[in-house]
Design an enzyme around this catalytic site. Structure first.
Site, PDB file in Angstrom:
ATOM      1  N   ASP A  12     -40.782  33.481 -48.032  1.00  0.00           N
ATOM      2  CA  ASP A  12     -40.859  33.214 -49.476  1.00  0.00           C
ATOM      3  C   ASP A  12     -40.944  31.702 -49.673  1.00  0.00           C
ATOM      4  O   ASP A  12     -39.993  30.975 -49.372  1.00  0.00           O
ATOM      5  CB  ASP A  12     -39.617  33.771 -50.167  1.00  0.00           C
ATOM      6  CG  ASP A  12     -39.720  33.714 -51.689  1.00  0.00           C
ATOM      7  OD1 ASP A  12     -40.783  33.326 -52.200  1.00  0.00           O
ATOM      8  OD2 ASP A  12     -38.727  34.058 -52.355  1.00  0.00           O
ATOM      9  N   ASP A 107     -47.119  33.645 -52.893  1.00  0.00           N
ATOM     10  CA  ASP A 107     -46.133  32.819 -52.201  1.00  0.00           C
ATOM     11  C   ASP A 107     -45.161  33.589 -51.331  1.00  0.00           C
ATOM     12  O   ASP A 107     -44.209  32.994 -50.815  1.00  0.00           O
ATOM     13  CB  ASP A 107     -45.347  31.986 -53.216  1.00  0.00           C
ATOM     14  CG  ASP A 107     -44.551  32.846 -54.184  1.00  0.00           C
ATOM     15  OD1 ASP A 107     -45.005  33.961 -54.504  1.00  0.00           O
ATOM     16  OD2 ASP A 107     -43.478  32.398 -54.626  1.00  0.00           O
ATOM     17  N   GLU A 108     -45.365  34.872 -51.132  1.00  0.00           N
ATOM     18  CA  GLU A 108     -44.433  35.598 -50.261  1.00  0.00           C
ATOM     19  C   GLU A 108     -45.139  36.748 -49.562  1.00  0.00           C
ATOM     20  O   GLU A 108     -46.125  37.299 -50.049  1.00  0.00           O
ATOM     21  CB  GLU A 108     -43.212  36.095 -51.024  1.00  0.00           C
ATOM     22  CG  GLU A 108     -43.492  37.141 -52.079  1.00  0.00           C
ATOM     23  CD  GLU A 108     -42.212  37.705 -52.673  1.00  0.00           C
ATOM     24  OE1 GLU A 108     -41.352  38.208 -51.918  1.00  0.00           O
ATOM     25  OE2 GLU A 108     -42.084  37.652 -53.907  1.00  0.00           O
TER      26      GLU A 108
END
Length: 360
Positions: A12, A107-108
């Site tokens: 993350d 983003d993860e």
């Protein structure tokens, strides 16, 4: 003999949009910074850096409220092209370690590194190497969780933020779970957490004391999932290809819509936008079913009304809108409409396609 435990890493990136802005604007690194919409346009915060979070600013907060909490906040509009470029660079790092990558957002992602030879097969060392590569090559930081399953890896990645990582080994689960707050479990939002609290359940240890039959009676099919998660169990595989399940459009209005007539007047443009977004899906042979209307009221509470049998027409959306507005009884700041997506039907399956109803 039990199969060997999987090795799952959840990565993350820390305050991703803001991190990219700080990378490209070093003068913003140590000042409160947020990425979001302009207050005059009823904008909200998409993300913010940690100095801004010290003022109580968080994602989904109205930009105007964020500026009241921190008058010297640096508020910048988002730049999705740069964020996608950074996301692709992060993805390139993942691909050095495994092909089993399940993106959750820009983003993860989850990575299944079971059986991989990198770093002598150590998932912990692989997570460290991945984070180091992201830091040096992309110029941002990321946190990681390492665990035998996706649920625990996700929980672990939030344990030592920012720019840290946490390991939950198979032998740690029995000791780790009892003290974990139930709101940390996947799918347990404020409403479910409140229902559990009313039963005297605030931790997974307390949740473990409830019989499966009682959980199923009170929570339906999700009750069985609660029973499993309370014990740290999660059999979901990391899927390298995710199938999109829904499509929607929504708009936040500069001035609250005061009543049903004002909201209904927005349906034609919302329907046209959704139709345009659906066109490529339908052209590829995909289908959809039902429709829903989402409403966010002036006090930021929101509700969604869905009918899986409704055609995607203005009269059908109007009927759903009436139901949604009855739940709030106040002006509306956001409206959205959407559908559930279905993959192409098998040949000669006899399944009815709702495509013609799109233009009814």
């Amino acid at each position: 003999m039990n199969p060997p435990a999987r090795k799952i890493i959840h990565i993350d990136c820390d305050c991703f949009f803001a991190a990219v802005e700080m990378r490209d604007h070093p003068e913003w690194r140590d000042v409160p910074l947020a990425v979001g919409g302009a207050p005059a346009a009823r904008g909200v915060i998409a993300t913010c850096n940690y100095p801004a979070r010290a003022f109580g600013i968080h994602s989904a907060m109205p930009s105007a409220q964020a500026l009241k909490r921190c008058p010297h906040l640096v508020l910048v509009p988002g730049d999705m092209a740069r964020y996608r470029e950074a996301s692709q660079a992060v993805r390139a790092v993942f691909e050095r370690f495994t092909t089993l990558i399940e993106p959750v957002s820009l983003d993860e992602a989850y990575l299944d590194v079971s059986g991989q030879p990198h770093c002598q097969g150590s998932a912990t060392r692989m997570a460290e190497a991945i984070r180091a590569a992201i830091r040096h090559e992309v110029g941002i930081t990321a946190s990681a969780g390492i665990a035998p399953n996706k649920m625990l890896a996700k929980i672990a990645s939030d344990w030592n933020k920012p720019d840290g990582q946490w390991l939950i080994r198979p032998q740690d689960i029995a000791e780790f779970m009892p003290s974990l707050p139930v709101h940390k479990l996947n799918g347990v939002g404020p409403a479910t957490a409140a229902r559990l609290a009313a039963l005297g359940v605030n931790t997974c240890g307390q949740l473990q004391q409830l019989p499966l039959a009682e959980l199923a009676q009170r929570f339906g099919r999700f009750g069985e999932r609660l029973h499993q998660m309370a014990r740290g169990e999660d059999t979901r595989p990391v899927r390298s290809e995710r199938v999109r399940k829904s499509l929607s459009v929504e708009r936040t209005y500069p001035v609250d819509l005061p009543d049903l007539a004002a909201c209904a007047a927005q349906l034609p443009s919302l329907l046209a936008a959704l139709t345009a977004r659906l066109a490529p899906w339908l052209a590829s042979g995909g289908q959809f079913r039902g429709a829903w209307v989402k409403v966010r009221f002036a006090d930021f509470h929101h509700t969604t009304v869905e009918d899986i049998h409704a055609p995607l027409t203005e009269p059908a959306l109007h009927a759903l809108l009436v139901q949604a507005l009855a739940r709030g009884g106040q002006p509306v700041r956001l409206l959205g409409v959407g559908v559930r997506l279905m993959p192409p039907a098998a040949p000669h399956s006899g399944r009815h396609s709702p495509q013609l109803e799109l233009f009814a």
